[in-house]
Design a protein around this motif. Structure first.
Motif, mmCIF file in Angstrom:
data_model
loop_
_atom_site.group_PDB
_atom_site.id
_atom_site.type_symbol
_atom_site.label_atom_id
_atom_site.label_comp_id
_atom_site.label_asym_id
_atom_site.label_seq_id
_atom_site.Cartn_x
_atom_site.Cartn_y
_atom_site.Cartn_z
ATOM 1 N N PRO A 104 44.762 46.450 65.521
ATOM 2 C CA PRO A 104 43.498 46.015 66.118
ATOM 3 C C PRO A 104 42.284 46.113 65.195
ATOM 4 N N VAL A 105 42.391 46.851 64.088
ATOM 5 C CA VAL A 105 41.258 47.036 63.176
ATOM 6 C C VAL A 105 41.392 46.027 62.037
ATOM 7 N N GLN A 106 40.382 45.166 61.904
ATOM 8 C CA GLN A 106 40.441 44.096 60.899
ATOM 9 C C GLN A 106 39.139 44.054 60.122
ATOM 10 N N VAL A 107 39.242 44.029 58.792
ATOM 11 C CA VAL A 107 38.040 44.022 57.958
ATOM 12 C C VAL A 107 38.125 42.944 56.887
ATOM 13 N N ASN A 108 36.955 42.544 56.438
ATOM 14 C CA ASN A 108 36.804 41.607 55.330
ATOM 15 C C ASN A 108 36.143 42.362 54.183
ATOM 16 N N LEU A 109 36.760 42.318 53.022
ATOM 17 C CA LEU A 109 36.214 42.986 51.842
ATOM 18 C C LEU A 109 35.929 41.955 50.765
ATOM 19 N N GLN A 110 34.707 41.965 50.238
ATOM 20 C CA GLN A 110 34.391 41.198 49.042
ATOM 21 C C GLN A 110 34.292 42.182 47.886
ATOM 22 N N PHE A 111 34.807 41.793 46.734
ATOM 23 C CA PHE A 111 34.799 42.735 45.616
ATOM 24 C C PHE A 111 34.572 42.015 44.291
ATOM 25 N N ARG A 112 34.000 42.758 43.368
ATOM 26 C CA ARG A 112 33.805 42.259 42.013
ATOM 27 C C ARG A 112 34.932 42.763 41.123
ATOM 28 N N ILE A 113 35.224 42.003 40.083
ATOM 29 C CA ILE A 113 36.290 42.367 39.153
ATOM 30 C C ILE A 113 35.723 42.368 37.746
ATOM 31 N N SER A 114 35.995 43.420 37.007
ATOM 32 C CA SER A 114 35.656 43.457 35.590
ATOM 33 C C SER A 114 36.939 43.233 34.793
ATOM 34 N N ARG B 227 40.329 52.615 50.265
ATOM 35 C CA ARG B 227 40.266 53.488 49.093
ATOM 36 C C ARG B 227 41.312 53.098 48.055
ATOM 37 N N ALA B 228 42.486 52.665 48.513
ATOM 38 C CA ALA B 228 43.523 52.221 47.580
ATOM 39 C C ALA B 228 43.094 50.954 46.848
ATOM 40 N N ILE B 229 42.411 50.063 47.550
ATOM 41 C CA ILE B 229 41.907 48.840 46.909
ATOM 42 C C ILE B 229 40.829 49.186 45.886
ATOM 43 N N GLN B 230 39.930 50.090 46.247
ATOM 44 C CA GLN B 230 38.873 50.487 45.320
ATOM 45 C C GLN B 230 39.431 51.140 44.060
ATOM 46 N N ALA B 231 40.612 51.750 44.170
ATOM 47 C CA ALA B 231 41.208 52.451 43.036
ATOM 48 C C ALA B 231 41.948 51.532 42.081
ATOM 49 N N ILE B 232 42.121 50.260 42.432
ATOM 50 C CA ILE B 232 42.827 49.330 41.547
ATOM 51 C C ILE B 232 42.003 49.121 40.277
ATOM 52 N N PRO B 233 42.595 49.270 39.090
ATOM 53 C CA PRO B 233 41.852 49.055 37.847
ATOM 54 C C PRO B 233 41.234 47.661 37.800
ATOM 55 N N GLY B 234 39.944 47.611 37.510
ATOM 56 C CA GLY B 234 39.231 46.336 37.444
ATOM 57 C C GLY B 234 38.387 46.044 38.660
ATOM 58 N N VAL B 235 38.679 46.702 39.795
ATOM 59 C CA VAL B 235 37.892 46.473 41.010
ATOM 60 C C VAL B 235 36.584 47.249 40.909
ATOM 61 N N GLY B 236 35.471 46.533 41.090
ATOM 62 C CA GLY B 236 34.165 47.169 41.030
ATOM 63 C C GLY B 236 33.550 47.302 42.400
ATOM 64 N N GLU B 237 32.343 46.803 42.560
ATOM 65 C CA GLU B 237 31.625 46.925 43.825
ATOM 66 C C GLU B 237 32.387 46.251 44.964
ATOM 67 N N VAL B 238 32.519 46.952 46.095
ATOM 68 C CA VAL B 238 33.214 46.427 47.271
ATOM 69 C C VAL B 238 32.236 46.407 48.443
ATOM 70 N N GLN B 239 32.119 45.257 49.097
ATOM 71 C CA GLN B 239 31.286 45.113 50.288
ATOM 72 C C GLN B 239 32.198 45.084 51.514
ATOM 73 N N PHE B 240 31.901 45.918 52.475
ATOM 74 C CA PHE B 240 32.782 46.161 53.620
ATOM 75 C C PHE B 240 32.182 45.537 54.868
ATOM 76 N N THR B 241 32.961 44.695 55.562
ATOM 77 C CA THR B 241 32.524 44.088 56.818
ATOM 78 C C THR B 241 33.662 44.202 57.827
ATOM 79 N N ILE B 242 33.409 44.874 58.953
ATOM 80 C CA ILE B 242 34.443 45.045 59.973
ATOM 81 C C ILE B 242 34.212 44.042 61.094
ATOM 82 N N TYR B 243 35.294 43.476 61.614
ATOM 83 C CA TYR B 243 35.183 42.514 62.708
ATOM 84 C C TYR B 243 34.955 43.267 64.017
ATOM 85 N N ASP B 244 33.812 43.015 64.620
ATOM 86 C CA ASP B 244 33.488 43.628 65.898
ATOM 87 C C ASP B 244 34.087 42.815 67.047
#
Length: 307
Positions: A61-71, A116-133
């Motif tokens: 039931p919990v669904q989120v959209n993540l935008q992220f930057r990659i270096s 947190r696992a996504i943020q830990a991937i090498p190359g992943v930078g800033e992550v913007q978090f949006t949860i579906y209400d």
């Protein structure tokens, strides 16, 4: 692709089991034209027609959209994200961010671990978090099912498994594969569809070169609840919006537009910007869709049912 193909695919997205005669009447052409073109689209894998099981029905039931930057290189990041079993949509995008990922989870704790696992991937930078209400429109999944309809048995699960592979299987073929009668298969499939637990529709190949544009829109709002309701109503009047949701996080609303051209896409965004409750609109184009998942293993469905 020409206008006829776009209209045909749109109709199949809404009802993947529609009869060729019904599609022909809707599109104003002969049945044989529809039949031939559908077979061509399927054989070239421009589309697949599959059953999609609603996330609430599979205990997510919990669904989120993540935008992220990659270096650095992007491909290693996306290849790593493909290994996540709860990633349902993954796209390389244009703009300040380089990627969008949609994640489904059973709980906020589980979602937190995934983020947190996504943020830990090498190359992943800033992550913007949006949860579906609250999801306003899901072209492939429809409305949220009634909670009382979320109970299903092994026969239902077997049918869902078969239809996730080929959504246009006949009731006779389903009977042969499940060892039940065609009438029993028909009754169960119709119940699953009517309840909102499952929906059958076309999934188009996003990687094939077409004239269509798949884009995302993040909408920031000002004003009161009435303004939010009015902005939601606006989104629902735009037929080429495949997905829309009320969200918590960076945006108040988020949507996915399947426009037929850049000009069409631009006009839709202009319409959204002109709404009095919209303070800002951010857009991105899905340049390369790595994953669009609708299939779930029978093991997961069976574990959920046993639980």
């Amino acid at each position: 692709m020409d206008e006829f193909d776009e209209d045909l695919i749109r109709a199949l997205q809404l009802d993947g089991r529609a009869q060729f005669s019904a599609l022909a009447a809707q599109l104003g052409v002969h049945r044989t034209v529809v039949a031939q073109r559908v077979h061509e689209l399927l054989s070239t894998e421009e589309i697949r027609i599959l059953a999609a099981v609603h996330p609430r029905a599979v205990g997510l039931p919990v669904q989120v959209n993540l935008q992220f930057r990659i270096s650095g290189p992007t491909s290693p990041v996306f290849e790593r994200l493909l290994e996540f079993t709860n990633v349902v949509f993954l796209s390389e995008i244009s703009g300040q961010s380089q990627g969008v990922v949609e994640v489904w989870a059973a709980s906020l704790d589980e979602m937190g671990r995934s983020v947190r696992a996504i943020q830990a991937i090498p190359g992943v930078g800033e992550v913007q978090f949006t949860i579906y209400d609250r999801v306003l429109r899901r072209l492939r999944l429809g409305e949220d099912p009634d909670p009382t309809e979320l109970a299903f048995d092994s026969f239902d699960i077997e049918l869902m498994g078969e239809l996730q592979t080929d959504g246009r299987l006949t009731f006779g073929e389903l009977a042969r594969r499940t060892g039940r009668s065609a009438s029993a298969c028909r009754a169960r499939v119709l119940r699953l569809l009517e309840s909102g637990v499952m929906r059958i529709g076309a999934v188009r190949s996003r990687r094939n070169a077409t004239t269509s544009v798949l884009a995302g829109v993040g909408i920031m709002l000002s004003g009161d609840a009435d303004g939010l309701d009015s902005a939601e109503e606006l989104l629902l009047t735009i037929p080429t919006i495949e997905f829309g949701a009320r969200t918590l996080g960076r945006y108040g609303l988020i949507a996915t537009i399947a426009a037929r051209s850049i000009a069409d896409y631009t006009e839709i965004v202009r319409t959204i910007r002109e709404h009095p409750s919209v303070s800002r609109v951010e857009t991105w184009v899905h340049a390369y869709v790595w994953l669009e998942r609708y299939e779930w293993s029978l093991d997961r469905l069976e574990r959920l049912q046993e639980g």
